[in-house]
Design an enzyme around this catalytic site. Sequence first.
Site, PDB file in Angstrom:
ATOM      1  N   ASP A   1       0.834  -1.228  -0.033  1.00 13.65           N
ATOM      2  CA  ASP A   1       0.102  -0.085   0.058  1.00 13.65           C
ATOM      3  C   ASP A   1       0.933   1.275  -0.038  1.00 13.65           C
ATOM      4  O   ASP A   1       2.119   1.108   0.273  1.00 13.65           O
ATOM      5  CB  ASP A   1      -0.890  -0.070   1.266  1.00 13.65           C
ATOM      6  CG  ASP A   1      -1.901   0.993   1.324  1.00 13.65           C
ATOM      7  OD1 ASP A   1      -2.216   1.449   0.250  1.00 13.65           O
ATOM      8  OD2 ASP A   1      -2.153   1.623   2.371  1.00 13.65           O
TER       9      ASP A   1
ATOM     10  N   THR B   1      -0.176   5.062   1.077  1.00 13.17           N
ATOM     11  CA  THR B   1      -0.155   5.864   1.996  1.00 13.17           C
ATOM     12  C   THR B   1       0.158   5.305   3.336  1.00 13.17           C
ATOM     13  O   THR B   1      -0.707   4.480   3.687  1.00 13.17           O
ATOM     14  CB  THR B   1      -1.426   6.647   1.846  1.00 13.17           C
ATOM     15  OG1 THR B   1      -1.461   7.445   0.780  1.00 13.17           O
ATOM     16  CG2 THR B   1      -1.712   7.769   3.304  1.00 13.17           C
TER      17      THR B   1
ATOM     18  N   ASP C   1      -6.911  -2.798   3.532  1.00 10.41           N
ATOM     19  CA  ASP C   1      -6.247  -4.179   2.841  1.00 10.41           C
ATOM     20  C   ASP C   1      -6.556  -5.164   3.759  1.00 10.41           C
ATOM     21  O   ASP C   1      -5.842  -6.197   3.448  1.00 10.41           O
ATOM     22  CB  ASP C   1      -4.655  -3.627   3.278  1.00 10.41           C
ATOM     23  CG  ASP C   1      -4.123  -2.266   2.583  1.00 10.41           C
ATOM     24  OD1 ASP C   1      -4.793  -1.807   1.608  1.00 10.41           O
ATOM     25  OD2 ASP C   1      -3.567  -1.588   3.372  1.00 10.41           O
TER      26      ASP C   1
END
Length: 1226
Positions: free
Chosen positions: A485, A487, A864
């Site tokens: 990921d 950020t 996620d």
Amino acid sequence: MKTGEVKIINQGQEDELEVWGYRPCAWRLALVSVGVVCSGGLLLLLLYWLPQWSVKSTGSRCSLREAHTLLLRSRDEFKQWFRARVHTMSAPGHRPFENLELQTATRKSSLSNKEHDGKCSLQEQTIQIHYFTHHSKTYYWNEGLQTFESYKGLEDVEVSCAEVHSEHSAGLCKQVQDYRRLFFGENEIAVRVPSLFKLLIKEVLNPFYIFQLFSVILWSAEDYYYYATAIVFMSVISIATSLYTIKRQYVMLHDMVATHSVVRVSVCRGEVEQAMSTELVPGDVIVIPANGMIMPCDAALIQGTCIVNESMLTGESVPVTKTSVPSAGGEGSERYSLDEHKRHTLFCGTRVIQTRFYTGQPVKAVVVRTGFSTEKGQLVRSILYPKPTDFKLYRDAYLFLLCLVGVATIGFIYTVVLSIMNNVPAYLIVIKSLDIITITVPPALPAAMTAGIVYAQRRLKKVGIFCISPQRINMCGQLNVVCFDKTGTLTEEGLDLWGIQRVEDRRFLAPESSVKDEALSASVFVAGMASCHSLTTIEAQLSGDPLDLKMFCATGWILEEPTQEETALHNPIMPTVVRPPNHVAKETDLSDHLTETTSCEIGIVRQFPFSSALQRMSVVVRRLGQKHMNAFLKGAPEVVASLCKPLTVPESFGETLETYTRQGFRVIALAHRQLEVKLSWHKVQALSRDVLENNMEFLGLIIMQNKMKEETSGVLMDLHQAQIRTLMVTGDNMLTAISVARDCGMIWAHEKVIIADAVPPKDFHPASISWHYTQNAAPSKDLQSVSIQLESLCDPLQQEDRFHFALSGPAFTVVMEHFPHLVPKLAVAATVFARMAPDQKTQLVEVLQSLNYTVGMCGDGANDCGALKRAHSGISLSELEASVASPFTSSTSNISCVPSLIREGRAALITSFCVFKFMALYSIIQYLSVTLLYSIPSNLGDFQFLFIDIAIILIIAFTMSLNPAWEQLVPRRPPSSLISGPLLFSVLTQILTCLLFQLLAFLLVQEQSWYEKWTPQSNACNVSRSSQPFSLNSSYVDVKNIRNYENTTLFYVSSFQYLAVAIVFSKGKPFRQPSYKNWPFMLSCIGLYTFLLLIMLFPVTAIDKFLEIVCVPHEWRVTVVVIIISNNVVSFTLETLILDVILQRLVFRDNQSDNPEPLPPSADALQEANDRWGSPFLSWLFCQKRRPPSQRYRQLALELQDDPDWPPRPGTVLYANAQTHSSASL
């Protein structure tokens, strides 16, 4: 329905199952009972381990409607079998929502008619309904569909958002509630902690412990009490440790769930009354108290606003604002769905921090799901019933054990035949032949193989990485692609305001770094920044999304929220107010819509929270003293621009946006719209989002700076050097993601990036893909240094041709649906996936896994969770409760944990191979010794077995697992299979070596001049003994014949063989630290070598008597030492020189990595000669033909290298229907 026809339930879902029906069969049950008695209960154990055999052997196939027992099989790659008992219940109807309209009408009439006293009437007839429960999920028989189905909740009725308000906002009567509870059960996530007795029985019935029990009984029959006692002691410790761990996990999960499973809630049943949360069913209406609560169910908010902490589910501790379900307009007509309406749904287990209501109206929510059907319930189910770990090592281990069983069978037959020829008593034949099986299949193998994983888990814990699935540690050693990921993972979580760029007269003004200037403080742009957010005040602290927080704080404005008393008592609404710090409005242009009066206070009338699917949020505000309201829209620039009037969007919009995104900035667009004066507060509350969010006026861009974490570039460089592919999977803008990928070294400065822009079919035009080549940004100083270091690893000619694909989430969906043939090609070459929704991240992981990648996923847990669970190795950087969905959790909030986990995984994997090979050789060496001794006939003594198994094998097996991981990641990966060329060569050559030297020692001792059948009177140590008569010797009879010269010789030789193969197999670099740094292992080896040499060269009577060793001449002891040294030299040469140096480089090198590590120039000539002559000859010798790689991604990569049309050229379009390329001017 045909008898015995297979049915599919949960079709298209993750837990899809095949179902067969069976009913009891008397004659089969009787036959099985006889078999159980005749086999002494072994058949019963076999049927317990194999449920499919149990069901098929005791029942006959029938239709599902007539079934008493169901046989279930999962449709995933594991094909697991389960059995379930069919039960029957009585209910007034077939389905939980049957006659729903009649029940609602009856309830309404009962509420209006006092004489009915709030009671409803239902049909009195009852129906028998068949059902079964599997993995805490209940399935009911559907007569119409002729299959079983499960009920989720209110979504099964397929109600629209408006119908949630109109038909389900008044609650349920008691009788309807009781009826629905028959189907949905108690509203609780019941994690039953099994009793220790149940856990003990389940653990003891493990095949491993049953085999140990069989071994202990056999050894006791042979009077091997000492070793049997040792095995029992080890088993008790192992069982106790396992029970403690399992019990603790159950208790922890139970406590986590039970802390807020049962609470008192306010339920609307005509009147608001108190009830236990366990009584709730879908359709109930509950009242959310003003001081908040922990939600006991999933519920759709229908009245009021809530501030919720959803960290339990998302891993993100930022409070989220929940608004009521839309009741009108386009949104109101949409079908209600938990996935689509998350911003209007309160999820089970999440904490409601604050509620907001007006004019005394309570905050209400309709119960949508209960129990294990809730989001939290599904999370708990995934923990309670995890999928088995699919790893080739474990599958091959079973095959290898079957090979050992085959060897044991040969030994069994050999022992029986030899014993019969030597007229051995029948009971001894049985014991000796069965003993061969316990020798060949070592009972301590599982415990020894687990040791390496336990040690790795302990080392991971020291560096702040916690694991809830230890078996996945080995899988980490095989990772060849890691998805990150962006950020909060690659970059810092927080954003800093870099500046703004306003629009005036359809052109961008110069960028402005501060918005606190007096000239800007009262502008419409700053008013939008100050009001378009979802911030709230919790305990006098501003709280909310970090981006909103940074943006609001940059304005310097003040946020004031009404108190509970104000919202409850005042009929005029008391909205959240934002205002400048000085209370006084600045004089600005009269054309500014928000500055027509002298007041700068702005009240936020309504919020449409940010939606990741829509990529935007909006608010309706009113400035104090104004008659009209205004709307502000904030979100992704492309989305916001599409909702604005074209005449207000600057012509240079695309160019300006690309300039910022190429530099890695996070860009947010802001738009504004003045609403009609006739719109009242009540009309605004019913206003549809689609109606509001269009015809906007573009205000400008807000530029946020997202800084890279210090560790990111270094970690990604380590992964590149190890030839581990890295991907970025983010919800951010495409060009921003590409820029960050270049800055961190995921994409190098000279490499091309091709954006695959896929468009869905529209207006009779088919779906299409166009290919855009982005410009290479000038590398920064940091990036240049990274590239310089990496250039030495690759051929410069290859660097020029390297390219990366980049896809957005919408394009990914189009490709998956309309261009399935392109999915593998793009998955092999794509590096950046932008604007990806959480479910798209999970789909991407599945696509990579289908190409035989071993996938790692690293994220902060916010969006996620699905991908973290699906990946082979999910690493969460969040320690919040949602991290229970991830196998690994890191206490450090950066990606430095990824190389550490891979290194430990590689070390644990190599350790597993080393221990498995060592234990296999231990079994074979002992098997060879016993087989040779059976021929005389003889055997190893009780204390010899004890010394070998305890003093040598257990100590060595557990200390050789202590090697720490190697400090660096190398391009090679450990083998993933036991059935591979290098491992089979290693094991087979060591077996042949041990056989050769044992046979040599066995035959050689019989050729010595002093050799004879040993008796207590024998004195081979005295060379003059040959002149002495041995009349007494013939009268001595030793039934077991343990003490003899062959036994003593083989005991010495085999003892050193165990140590030799342990040292040879205990490899260090490049995956583990060298063995000499493993001081417990080295001390054990040195101590055992010293002890064995001392008792062999300088015999001690007490030790010889204990180990049942006989005295042999000193010359023979020296000869045995020479045999042992020769054995060690041959073993070391075969493993280190032949296998590791020659064969690994010439024959087996294709299996080392995806891209073989380049050799230095000095070795080019030698390597060319080897490739030309040595490699073909050895490949022919070892039957290693040049075969295509087994992994799909490697096959595909080789095919694409030879494809002249790949990658697609710029200005090329691919259409879904034609499937051909056509040139186009892009």
